[in-house]
Design an enzyme around this catalytic site. Structure first.
Site, PDB file in Angstrom:
ATOM      1  N   THR A  43      -2.277   8.416  -4.725  1.00  0.00           N
ATOM      2  CA  THR A  43      -1.651   9.734  -4.624  1.00  0.00           C
ATOM      3  C   THR A  43      -2.300  10.731  -5.575  1.00  0.00           C
ATOM      4  O   THR A  43      -2.345  11.933  -5.292  1.00  0.00           O
ATOM      5  CB  THR A  43      -0.143   9.612  -4.913  1.00  0.00           C
ATOM      6  OG1 THR A  43       0.439   8.852  -3.863  1.00  0.00           O
ATOM      7  CG2 THR A  43       0.545  10.963  -4.969  1.00  0.00           C
ATOM      8  N   THR A 123      -0.058   4.334  -7.305  1.00  0.00           N
ATOM      9  CA  THR A 123       1.026   3.752  -8.101  1.00  0.00           C
ATOM     10  C   THR A 123       1.578   2.447  -7.501  1.00  0.00           C
ATOM     11  O   THR A 123       2.140   1.626  -8.216  1.00  0.00           O
ATOM     12  CB  THR A 123       2.203   4.744  -8.246  1.00  0.00           C
ATOM     13  OG1 THR A 123       2.684   5.078  -6.938  1.00  0.00           O
ATOM     14  CG2 THR A 123       1.800   5.993  -9.000  1.00  0.00           C
ATOM     15  N   ASP A 124       1.406   2.265  -6.172  1.00  0.00           N
ATOM     16  CA  ASP A 124       2.116   1.169  -5.508  1.00  0.00           C
ATOM     17  C   ASP A 124       1.753  -0.219  -6.038  1.00  0.00           C
ATOM     18  O   ASP A 124       2.619  -1.075  -6.197  1.00  0.00           O
ATOM     19  CB  ASP A 124       1.877   1.221  -3.993  1.00  0.00           C
ATOM     20  CG  ASP A 124       2.619   2.378  -3.335  1.00  0.00           C
ATOM     21  OD1 ASP A 124       3.502   2.968  -3.988  1.00  0.00           O
ATOM     22  OD2 ASP A 124       2.308   2.699  -2.177  1.00  0.00           O
TER      23      ASP A 124
HETATM   24  N1  ASP Z   1       0.850   4.951  -1.683  1.00  0.00           N
HETATM   25  C1  ASP Z   1       0.279   5.566  -2.878  1.00  0.00           C
HETATM   26  C2  ASP Z   1      -0.693   4.572  -3.484  1.00  0.00           C
HETATM   27  O1  ASP Z   1      -0.267   3.638  -4.096  1.00  0.00           O
HETATM   28  C3  ASP Z   1       1.373   5.904  -3.811  1.00  0.00           C
HETATM   29  C4  ASP Z   1       0.932   6.533  -5.107  1.00  0.00           C
HETATM   30  O2  ASP Z   1      -0.209   6.512  -5.506  1.00  0.00           O
HETATM   31  O3  ASP Z   1       1.850   7.088  -5.779  1.00  0.00           O
HETATM   32  O4  ASP Z   1      -1.876   4.735  -3.340  1.00  0.00           O
END
Ligand code: ASP
Length: 359
Positions: A43, A123-124
């Site tokens: 993200t 973040t995932d």
């Molecule tokens: N789906 C995204 C990822 O993990 C979520 C994020 O980065 O906050 O790449």
């Protein structure tokens, strides 16, 4: 789909091109530490068609040069060496990319003129990648992961400040020897302890019970505790292309044994069970897992609760059934450790329990 991706990328570029020039070795003092920034997507590199959209965006479409360009203050902190390693949504993280990333970091940190590494990530699965690197990076130079909850195109995007803070932590002498770190929302976490705890909040990462290692704010870095368990140079694991098949299953009311039996039939090497409470397991699942262990599958008990540790049940259960307890590792980090331990030739519940008690 391709057209949509292109238009999102252009929207993101339009949002970002009003910024000043990309920080580089040329703009920064030669006295400053040299930090490699390795971008993998997420993200933090996400873009939506408009600035108020923080849920319907595409992750991993903004390049590393653009991420750096919106943070001119970076040139006062470090000399930046950017690299685009991948452009993925981290929900799709896969083991070959882990191998590529860890090997590249090890190569960079072996160079005299690289003082630290920052990895931008989604973040995932950030907590899994961070723990993997914590156990396989062969250097005491700082490695700091960061990410964002809002895409680069959003109003009040959190990525630019998180990136500046991550580089600030990587450039700080006090970060050396602390293992792999996560700088997020002004906090510094250990890769071993940190977990994602919120679906949308900007304060999305915590180290449950144990707390963060310290904080970073306005260029200042302070550590309030250090990591006790071995990592990086003191860890026995070596990154390679051999990833033993390990899966995670969950215990819950009414769970059947179908998944575990299918995994055993598929030849899985290890199963981590996200147990209820203190790692307890529904009787039908436990029967299936006991059979799995009797077939030589490594079975690790962890908890789905989100904090706390799982005690070894001694003669009552674990010894008799050949299970291993994950201690305070959550199921996904336990899977990382189990894969590395099996890849290193670890075998049998006694030796594997020692590994879990050590790391
Ligand atoms: N789906 C995204 C990822 O993990 C979520 C994020 O980065 O906050 O790449």
């Amino acid at each position: 789909m391709a057209a949509r991706r292109a238009s999102l990328t252009i929207a993101a570029m339009n949002t970002l091109t009003s910024s000043s020039a990309t920080p580089s070795d040329e703009g920064a003092s030669p006295q400053l530490p040299r930090i490699a920034v390795l971008a993998t997507g997420g993200t933090i590199a996400g873009a939506a068609a408009d600035a108020t959209n923080t849920s319907g965006y595409q992750a991993g479409v903004v390049g590393v040069d653009q991420l750096l360009a919106v943070v001119p203050a970076l040139s006062t902190v470090a000399r930046i060496a950017p690299e685009q390693i991948a452009s993925v949504d981290s929900k799709d993280m896969a083991m070959p990319l882990w191998t590529t990333l860890a090997q590249r970091i090890n190569t960079l940190l072996a160079e005299d003129d690289v003082d630290g590494v920052v990895v931008t990530h989604g973040t995932d699965t950030l907590e899994e990648t961070a723990y993997l690197l914590h156990l396989t990076i062969k250097s005491d130079k700082p490695v700091v992961l960061t990410a964002a909850m809002r895409p680069a195109s959003a109003l009040s995007a959190d990525g630019p400040l998180n990136l500046l803070n991550a580089v600030t932590v990587a450039a700080n002498a006090g970060s050396r020897g602390q293992g792999v770190l996560v700088a997020f929302n002004n906090k510094i976490h250990s890769a071993r302890d940190v977990v994602k705890t919120s679906t949308y909040a900007v304060d999305a990462f915590q180290s449950p019970e144990i707390g963060a290692l310290g904080w970073v704010q306005d260029g200042r870095v302070e550590f309030q505790r250090s990591v006790v368990r071995p990592h990086t140079l003191a860890a026995e694991f070596v990154i390679g292309a051999n990833w033993p098949h390990v899966e995670v299953v969950v215990s819950y009311a009414g769970v059947s044994r179908i998944t575990v039996d299918a995994l055993v039939a598929a030849g899985v090497r290890g199963i981590v069970v996200a147990g209820t409470g203190n790692g307890s397991i529904h009787a039908s699942l436990q029967q299936a897992l006991a059979y799995a262990a009797s077939q030589g599958v490594a079975v690790v008990r962890s908890s789905r609760v989100g904090s706390g540790h799982v005690m070894r049940n001694g003669a009552a259960a674990d010894d008799a059934l050949g299970f291993i307890s994950a201690g305070s590792l959550n199921p996904y980090k336990a899977r990382v450790l189990l894969m590395l331990a099996l890849a290193a030739g670890g075998t049998g519940p006694v030796a594997l329990q020692k590994t879990f008690d050590t790391y």
